[in-house]
Design a protein around this motif. Structure first.
Motif, mmCIF file in Angstrom:
data_model
loop_
_atom_site.group_PDB
_atom_site.id
_atom_site.type_symbol
_atom_site.label_atom_id
_atom_site.label_comp_id
_atom_site.label_asym_id
_atom_site.label_seq_id
_atom_site.Cartn_x
_atom_site.Cartn_y
_atom_site.Cartn_z
ATOM 1 N N SER A 17 0.980 -1.059 -0.177
ATOM 2 C CA SER A 17 0.103 -0.181 -0.034
ATOM 3 C C SER A 17 0.728 1.301 0.164
ATOM 4 C CB SER A 17 -0.931 0.143 1.327
ATOM 5 O OG SER A 17 -0.174 -0.144 2.291
ATOM 6 N N ALA A 18 2.083 1.194 -0.148
ATOM 7 C CA ALA A 18 3.097 2.219 -0.022
ATOM 8 C C ALA A 18 2.925 3.143 -1.179
ATOM 9 C CB ALA A 18 4.477 1.822 0.241
ATOM 10 N N ASP A 19 3.016 4.479 -0.895
ATOM 11 C CA ASP A 19 3.428 5.527 -2.023
ATOM 12 C C ASP A 19 4.803 5.490 -2.407
ATOM 13 O OD1 ASP A 19 4.349 7.166 -0.057
ATOM 14 O OD2 ASP A 19 2.750 8.540 -0.390
ATOM 15 N N GLU A 20 5.424 6.334 -3.217
ATOM 16 C CA GLU A 20 6.898 6.262 -3.909
ATOM 17 C C GLU A 20 7.608 6.602 -2.452
ATOM 18 O OE1 GLU A 20 7.534 8.396 -7.289
ATOM 19 O OE2 GLU A 20 7.061 6.692 -8.349
ATOM 20 N N ARG A 21 7.279 7.743 -1.526
ATOM 21 C CA ARG A 21 7.945 8.190 -0.573
ATOM 22 C C ARG A 21 8.090 7.085 0.442
ATOM 23 N NH1 ARG A 21 6.724 13.333 1.375
ATOM 24 N NH2 ARG A 21 7.727 13.304 3.427
ATOM 25 N N ALA A 22 7.043 6.299 0.691
ATOM 26 C CA ALA A 22 7.061 5.196 1.835
ATOM 27 C C ALA A 22 7.691 4.131 1.322
ATOM 28 C CB ALA A 22 5.191 5.109 2.094
ATOM 29 N N GLU A 24 10.284 4.014 -0.485
ATOM 30 C CA GLU A 24 11.757 4.347 -0.237
ATOM 31 C C GLU A 24 12.120 4.165 1.248
ATOM 32 O OE1 GLU A 24 14.202 4.427 -2.250
ATOM 33 O OE2 GLU A 24 15.873 5.143 -1.023
ATOM 34 N N GLU A 25 11.251 4.672 2.128
ATOM 35 C CA GLU A 25 11.424 4.776 3.518
ATOM 36 C C GLU A 25 11.576 3.009 4.066
ATOM 37 O OE1 GLU A 25 8.648 6.997 5.573
ATOM 38 O OE2 GLU A 25 9.485 8.912 4.648
ATOM 39 N N LEU A 26 10.738 2.575 3.301
ATOM 40 C CA LEU A 26 10.642 0.930 3.827
ATOM 41 C C LEU A 26 11.830 0.029 3.171
ATOM 42 C CD1 LEU A 26 6.970 0.091 2.665
ATOM 43 C CD2 LEU A 26 8.159 -0.632 4.992
ATOM 44 N N ARG A 27 12.223 0.440 2.112
ATOM 45 C CA ARG A 27 13.503 -0.060 1.573
ATOM 46 C C ARG A 27 14.676 0.196 2.555
ATOM 47 N NH1 ARG A 27 18.121 0.705 -0.863
ATOM 48 N NH2 ARG A 27 17.676 2.989 -0.782
ATOM 49 N N VAL A 28 14.767 1.480 3.009
ATOM 50 C CA VAL A 28 15.894 1.868 3.859
ATOM 51 C C VAL A 28 15.677 1.013 5.280
ATOM 52 C CG1 VAL A 28 16.920 3.757 5.194
ATOM 53 C CG2 VAL A 28 16.335 4.152 2.801
ATOM 54 N N THR A 29 14.504 1.093 5.725
ATOM 55 C CA THR A 29 14.601 0.322 7.191
ATOM 56 C C THR A 29 14.495 -1.163 6.897
ATOM 57 O OG1 THR A 29 11.924 0.335 6.641
ATOM 58 C CG2 THR A 29 13.040 1.822 8.254
ATOM 59 N N ALA A 30 14.438 -1.480 5.742
ATOM 60 C CA ALA A 30 14.451 -3.310 5.846
ATOM 61 C C ALA A 30 15.881 -3.419 5.214
ATOM 62 C CB ALA A 30 13.588 -3.845 4.772
ATOM 63 N N LEU A 31 16.229 -2.930 4.008
ATOM 64 C CA LEU A 31 17.327 -3.312 3.396
ATOM 65 C C LEU A 31 18.519 -2.430 3.107
ATOM 66 C CD1 LEU A 31 15.630 -4.538 0.059
ATOM 67 C CD2 LEU A 31 16.248 -6.020 2.010
ATOM 68 N N GLY A 32 18.417 -1.119 3.906
ATOM 69 C CA GLY A 32 19.595 -0.229 4.135
ATOM 70 C C GLY A 32 20.777 -0.729 4.736
ATOM 71 N N LYS A 33 21.324 0.265 5.136
ATOM 72 C CA LYS A 33 22.698 -0.283 5.836
ATOM 73 C C LYS A 33 22.513 -0.833 7.174
ATOM 74 C CE LYS A 33 26.740 1.772 4.274
ATOM 75 N NZ LYS A 33 27.700 3.249 4.292
ATOM 76 N N LYS A 34 21.482 0.003 7.802
ATOM 77 C CA LYS A 34 21.421 -0.490 9.024
ATOM 78 C C LYS A 34 19.790 -1.150 9.315
ATOM 79 C CE LYS A 34 24.195 2.244 11.840
ATOM 80 N NZ LYS A 34 24.386 3.704 11.377
ATOM 81 N N GLY A 35 19.332 -1.407 8.059
ATOM 82 C CA GLY A 35 18.029 -2.099 7.991
ATOM 83 C C GLY A 35 17.796 -3.331 8.618
ATOM 84 N N GLN A 76 4.794 -0.567 -10.466
ATOM 85 C CA GLN A 76 3.499 -0.421 -10.484
ATOM 86 C C GLN A 76 3.061 1.023 -10.268
ATOM 87 O OE1 GLN A 76 1.010 -1.726 -7.034
ATOM 88 N NE2 GLN A 76 -0.326 -3.007 -8.231
ATOM 89 N N LEU A 77 3.651 1.627 -9.398
ATOM 90 C CA LEU A 77 3.503 3.053 -9.162
ATOM 91 C C LEU A 77 3.825 3.905 -10.241
ATOM 92 C CD1 LEU A 77 4.927 3.587 -5.500
ATOM 93 C CD2 LEU A 77 2.366 3.791 -6.237
ATOM 94 N N GLU A 78 4.839 3.566 -11.033
ATOM 95 C CA GLU A 78 5.505 4.484 -12.222
ATOM 96 C C GLU A 78 4.473 4.128 -13.413
ATOM 97 O OE1 GLU A 78 10.206 4.175 -11.526
ATOM 98 O OE2 GLU A 78 9.189 2.806 -12.791
ATOM 99 N N ASP A 79 4.140 2.780 -13.584
ATOM 100 C CA ASP A 79 2.865 2.586 -14.513
ATOM 101 C C ASP A 79 1.741 3.574 -14.265
ATOM 102 O OD1 ASP A 79 4.200 0.997 -15.921
ATOM 103 O OD2 ASP A 79 3.083 -1.038 -15.362
ATOM 104 N N ARG A 80 1.366 3.601 -13.097
ATOM 105 C CA ARG A 80 0.027 4.272 -12.860
ATOM 106 C C ARG A 80 0.440 5.893 -13.163
ATOM 107 N NH1 ARG A 80 -1.757 3.941 -6.790
ATOM 108 N NH2 ARG A 80 -2.088 1.819 -7.424
ATOM 109 N N VAL A 81 1.657 6.487 -12.625
ATOM 110 C CA VAL A 81 1.782 7.807 -13.143
ATOM 111 C C VAL A 81 1.698 8.042 -14.599
ATOM 112 C CG1 VAL A 81 3.695 9.589 -13.181
ATOM 113 C CG2 VAL A 81 3.330 8.302 -11.099
ATOM 114 N N LEU A 82 2.307 7.046 -15.362
ATOM 115 C CA LEU A 82 2.347 7.209 -16.710
ATOM 116 C C LEU A 82 1.179 7.061 -17.576
ATOM 117 C CD1 LEU A 82 4.204 7.400 -19.427
ATOM 118 C CD2 LEU A 82 4.014 4.843 -19.319
ATOM 119 N N ASN A 83 0.092 6.225 -16.810
ATOM 120 C CA ASN A 83 -1.360 6.005 -17.295
ATOM 121 C C ASN A 83 -1.919 7.336 -17.125
ATOM 122 O OD1 ASN A 83 -1.037 3.380 -18.530
ATOM 123 N ND2 ASN A 83 -1.576 2.510 -16.501
#
Ligand code: PHE
Length: 357
Positions: A17-22, A24-35, A76-83
Motif C-alpha cells: 500500500s506504499a506510495d513512492e516516498r513510503a 523508499e523509507e521501507l527499503r531503507v528500514t528493511a534493506l538499508g545499511k542499518k535495515g 506499479q507506481l510508475e505505470d500508474r503515473v504514466l497512465n
C-alpha cells in the motif's frame, strides 16, 4: 522463525500500500545499511556453522523476496503515473492548429526551394560550401591572384590572420563552391550552389549578407547557347511566365571568358516592376564561359572540357517575384513582415504543383 514470518508479512503488507516516498523509507528500514534484514544477515557472522546453514538460506530468501516486492511495487507506481499522464495529456490531432503555434517559411527559403525544384528537374545536384572561406578558393583559384584589382570590387570582410599570415574571409560570392566542386569531381558536372554571401555594403537594394545561386556546368561540348537556354528556361519556370526577354551584356569577371551580365525584360511603368512585358531591363547577375585557367587550377583538363557558370541574386529574385520593396526587411526578423510575406510550411514548391500556386 515465527518472528521472521511475521516480519515478512508486515513488510509485504506495507509495501503493497506504499506510495513512492513510503516505499523508499521501507527499503531503507528493511534493506538499508542499518535495515532490519541487513542486521539479520550481519548476525550470520556470529553464528555457529550449523546454525548459519539453517538461517542463512532463510535470511537470504527473505531479503530476495522483499527486494522483489519493492521493485514490483515501484514498477506499479510508475505505470500508474504514466497512465495518469496519458489520460490527462491527450491531444486531439484532428483539431486545427492555433495560429500562434504555426511556423512560417521565410521568402528566401521558399525561393531557394523553388529554384532547387526547377534545377533538380533539369538534372542538377545541389552543392554546398562554407560561409567562412579560404582566400584561395574565393579569389586565387578563380583567377584573382593577390593584388588583382578585382579584389577591391568585392568589399571583403576578412577574419583575423592565421599563424601562417593567411586570412580567412566571409565568401563574397558563391563562386568558391565552383572551385570546391571541381576539386573533388571530374566532369560531367551539373550543380547549383545556393547560399549566403557577404560584402561590406548596405542600402535599399544591398544587404551586407545576401543570397546568391551559382550554377556550374562542365562537359566536353558545353557552349554559350546552352548557357542562354538554361537561364531562359529557368526564368520562365521561376517567374511562371512563358514570354521572357533576356539580354546578355558584355562584362568582365576574371573567372569567365567571355563574361556577360544577364538582364531580364520588365515593365516599370506602374508602381511595381512587372517581369516579362515592357521595354525596361533588370539585372539578375553575372555569367560566362569558365576561364580555362580556372579549370586548370582546379584540376580539370581545359583541352578536353569546357563549361559555363552563372551567379544570380536570390534575394533580388524573391523581391521581384513576390513584390517585396526593401532587401533589408528580409533580415530584420520582424514577425509582422514574416506573416505578411511568408509561406505556409506545407506549401512545398514543386513543378507539378505549379511552383508558387
Ligand atoms: N560571382 C559573380 C559575382 O558575384 C557572379 C558570377 C558567377 C559571374 C559565375 C560569372 C560566373 O558577381
Amino acid at each position: 522463525m515465527t518472528d521472521l514470518i511475521q516480519l515478512e508479512r508486515q513488510l509485504l503488507a506495507r509495501i503493497a500500500s506504499a506510495d513512492e516516498r513510503a516505499l523508499e523509507e521501507l527499503r531503507v528500514t528493511a534493506l538499508g545499511k542499518k535495515g532490519a534484514i541487513t542486521e539479520l544477515l550481519k548476525s550470520l557472522g556470529t553464528m555457529s556453522p550449523e546454525e548459519r546453514k539453517d538461517k542463512g538460506p532463510q535470511f537470504n530468501g527473505l531479503r530476495d523476496r522483499i527486494a522483489e516486492a519493492i521493485a514490483a511495487r515501484k514498477a506499479q507506481l510508475e505505470d500508474r503515473v504514466l497512465n495518469e499522464r496519458l489520460a490527462t495529456e491527450r491531444v486531439d490531432v484532428t483539431l486545427p492548429v492555433a495560429d500562434v503555434e504555426r511556423g512560417i517559411i521565410h521568402p528566401v527559403s521558399q525561393v531557394l526551394d523553388e529554384i532547387t525544384a526547377i534545377f533538380a528537374d533539369l538534372g542538377f545536384a545541389v552543392a554546398e560550401g562554407p560561409d567562412i572561406e579560404y582566400d584561395d578558393y574565393n579569389f586565387t583559384k578563380l583567377n584573382i591572384p593577390p593584388e588583382h584589382p578585382a579584389r577591391q570590387m568585392h568589399d571583403t570582410f576578412y577574419l583575423k590572420p592565421q599563424a601562417d599570415g593567411s586570412r580567412h574571409l566571409l565568401r563574397t560570392h558563391t563562386s568558391p563552391v565552383q572551385v570546391r566542386t571541381m576539386l573533388k569531381q571530374q566532369p560531367p558536372i551539373r550543380i547549383i550552389a545556393p547560399g549566403r554571401s557577404y560584402r561590406h555594403d548596405s542600402d535599399a537594394t544591398h544587404s551586407p549578407m545576401f543570397h546568391q545561386v551559382e550554377a556550374l556546368v562542365i562537359d566536353e561540348e558545353t557552349h554559350l547557347g546552352n548557357l542562354r537556354w538554361l537561364i531562359e528556361e529557368f526564368c520562365k519556370a521561376f517567374f511562371e511566365i512563358s514570354n521572357v526577354r533576356m539580354r546578355f551584356r558584355p562584362s568582365y569577371f576574371p573567372f569567365t571568358e567571355p563574361s556577360m551580365e544577364v538582364d531580364i525584360g520588365c515593365d516599370r511603368s506602374g508602381n511595381r516592376i512587372k517581369i516579362g512585358d515592357g521595354n525596361d531591363w533588370l539585372e539578375l547577375g553575372g555569367s560566362g564561359m569558365v576561364h580555362p585557367h580556372v579549370l586548370e587550377l582546379c584540376g580539370i583538363d581545359p583541352k578536353r572540357y569546357q563549361g559555363f557558370a552563372f551567379g544570380l541574386g536570390l534575394d533580388r529574385m524573391a523581391m521581384l517575384k513576390y513584390a517585396i520593396p526593401d532587401i533589408r526587411s528580409f533580415f530584420e526578423s520582424d514577425l509582422r513582415w514574416l506573416r505578411h510575406y511568408g509561406f505556409m510550411p506545407l506549401d512545398i514548391p514543386s513543378l507539378e504543383g505549379g511552383l508558387s500556386r
